[in-house]
Design an enzyme around this catalytic site. Structure first.
Site, PDB file in Angstrom:
ATOM      1  N   HIS A 100     -28.189  43.922  -9.239  1.00  6.07           N
ATOM      2  CA  HIS A 100     -27.003  43.215  -8.744  1.00  6.07           C
ATOM      3  C   HIS A 100     -26.739  42.034  -9.674  1.00  6.07           C
ATOM      4  CE1 HIS A 100     -25.222  45.028  -5.261  1.00  6.07           C
ATOM      5  NE2 HIS A 100     -26.408  45.282  -4.743  1.00  6.07           N
ATOM      6  N   ASP A 105     -24.198  41.763  -4.105  1.00  6.30           N
ATOM      7  CA  ASP A 105     -25.120  41.646  -2.965  1.00  6.30           C
ATOM      8  C   ASP A 105     -24.734  40.426  -2.121  1.00  6.30           C
ATOM      9  OD1 ASP A 105     -25.788  40.038  -5.150  1.00  6.30           O
ATOM     10  OD2 ASP A 105     -27.954  40.136  -4.808  1.00  6.30           O
ATOM     11  N   TYR A 297      -7.323  48.580 -13.969  1.00  2.00           N
ATOM     12  CA  TYR A 297      -6.839  47.731 -12.877  1.00  2.00           C
ATOM     13  C   TYR A 297      -5.591  46.925 -13.254  1.00  2.00           C
ATOM     14  CZ  TYR A 297     -11.706  48.600 -11.482  1.00  2.00           C
ATOM     15  OH  TYR A 297     -12.900  49.172 -11.171  1.00  2.00           O
ATOM     16  N   GLU A 372     -28.881  30.547  -3.149  1.00  3.01           N
ATOM     17  CA  GLU A 372     -28.483  31.212  -1.893  1.00  3.01           C
ATOM     18  C   GLU A 372     -27.818  30.275  -0.876  1.00  3.01           C
ATOM     19  OE1 GLU A 372     -32.397  32.824  -1.438  1.00  3.01           O
ATOM     20  OE2 GLU A 372     -31.688  34.880  -1.730  1.00  3.01           O
TER      21      GLU A 372
END
Ligand code: ZN
Ligand code: ZN
Length: 393
Positions: A100, A105, A297, A372
């Site tokens: 990741h 994630d 895209y 985090e």
């Protein structure tokens, strides 16, 4: 402490746990099966209805408020990259060669947190929140397939929100941008045809090497002479193949490249100019030139109203000083653009670096990691922004 802060603070440990589980078990684009199972298991444990199998591994959760209101979609991408993790965090990837490295994630954990929060607030919620867990952002554009599977209808979605973690900012800082944010991307292949002969008799052949030099020079004028100095675009040739020996005139040559642009009109314009320069230059040199495109895209363009909501939400969460209004778009790509093409939308940057702790590697780097503490902040800001948009007249 207000209710949203309370709810997000209470789920902080759970968010970290989910993100670490996902980080340990990354899955490549369109293979997000375990990820999809994990999402569904969590939704189920919280009593949130969901639909799975959209666009293959995609999942959509729906939280319907008790009062009427707008419908807001929040999107997270789930896929990882074919990168070998080089760092050694306690939650290091357990899948060799997969990582990741783009923070999806974190995006998935944050969206799960937002779903849980809205479920807990369901009794006071006006309108509907739909959570889109989409596959394959990194490769084939899972966003478009989610839309084709109907995620923007029943009920009709009025706004879409999405975020990307960003190591350009420290955790606790956010970047928003009005209008043009990221580029449209197209790949192209140019083929030039001439006539082969001995390198000592160029007059008897038609040299595609010389033709290619003129084409490449001509292509440089698109951005420098045709695009406004205040706008931007990219035209890059990254690969040339042609020729067999130093003493043979080359009769066929192929060039591969990319175009990046920031508006639909700009995108069409780049393509038209490229075709015209290739065909006409080749013709002027007595040869033949063609260009083929592989469209990727579209450009990501944010809507002011949705950006206002995210900005206000970020200021409430972090304070004015921690919110940057970005002044430059970037020429990277992001398939959230498919949502933004169809609905008023805001895609924004959630700071995830912590340079003091050595966290700050770029996206897609084998050392990429996040602080985090950004997870709960991401939930809080998405939730506050969605609540504002649910109440719009
Ligand atoms: Zn990426
Ligand atoms: Zn990404």
């Amino acid at each position: 402490m207000d209710r949203i802060k309370e709810l997000t603070a209470a789920m902080e440990a759970e968010l970290v746990e989910i993100r670490r589980d996902l980080h340990r078990h990354p899955e490549l684009s369109n293979e997000e099966r375990r990820t999809s199972d994990l999402i569904c298991a969590r939704l189920e444990s919280w009593g949130i209805p969901y639909e799975r199998g959209l666009a293959g591994t995609g999942v959509m959760a729906v939280i319907q408020g008790v009062k009427p209101g707008k419908t807001v979609g929040i999107r997270a991408d789930m896929d990882a990259l074919p990168v070998e993790e080089a760092g050694n965090p306690p939650y290091r990837s357990e899948c060799p060669g997969v990582m990741h490295a783009c923070g999806h994630d974190a995006h998935t954990a944050i969206l799960l947190g937002a779903a849980k929060l809205f479920k807990e607030m369901q009794g006071e919620l006006s309108g509907t929140v739909k959570c889109f867990f989409q596959p394959a952002e990194e490769t084939t554009g899972g966003a478009l397939r989610m839309i084709e599977a109907g995620c923007l209808e029943n009920p009709h979605v009025d706004y879409v929100l999405g975020l990307h973690v960003s190591s350009a900012y420290e955790a606790g800082h956010v970047g928003v941008r009005y209008g043009k944010m990221m580029a449209a991307s197209d790949e192209f292949t140019i083929v030039l045809k001439g006539k082969s002969c001995h390198g000592a008799h160029p007059d008897l052949g038609n040299d595609t090497m010389v033709m290619a030099a003129a084409v490449i020079g001509g292509l440089q004028t698109i951005v420098s002479r045709n695009i406004s100095p205040t706008d931007s675009a990219v035209c890059t040739i990254g690969k040339i193949r042609g020729g067999v020996a130093g003493n043979v005139i080359c009769d066929r040559l192929q060039m591969d490249g990319i175009l990046r642009s920031l508006t639909p009109a700009g995108r069409d314009f780049l393509r038209e100019r490229l075709v015209s320069i290739v065909e006409n230059t080749a013709k002027a040199y007595g040869g033949e030139g063609t260009a083929e495109f592989h469209f990727s895209y579209p450009a990501l363009i944010n809507t002011d109203e949705a950006v206002d909501a995210v900005k206000a939400a970020a200021v409430e969460t972090l304070g004015e000083a921690q919110v940057t209004v970005e002044t430059e778009p970037e020429l990277g790509t992001e398939d959230f653009s498919y949502f933004a093409e169809r609905r008023p939308a805001c895609f924004w940057h959630l700071g995830c670096a912590n340079r003091e702790r050595g966290i700050g590697a770029d996206l897609h780097s084998c050392y990429f990691d996040i602080d985090e503490s950004c997870l709960a902040l991401g939930v809080e800001i998405q939730a506050r922004a969605a609540l504002k948009l649910l109440k719009t007249e």
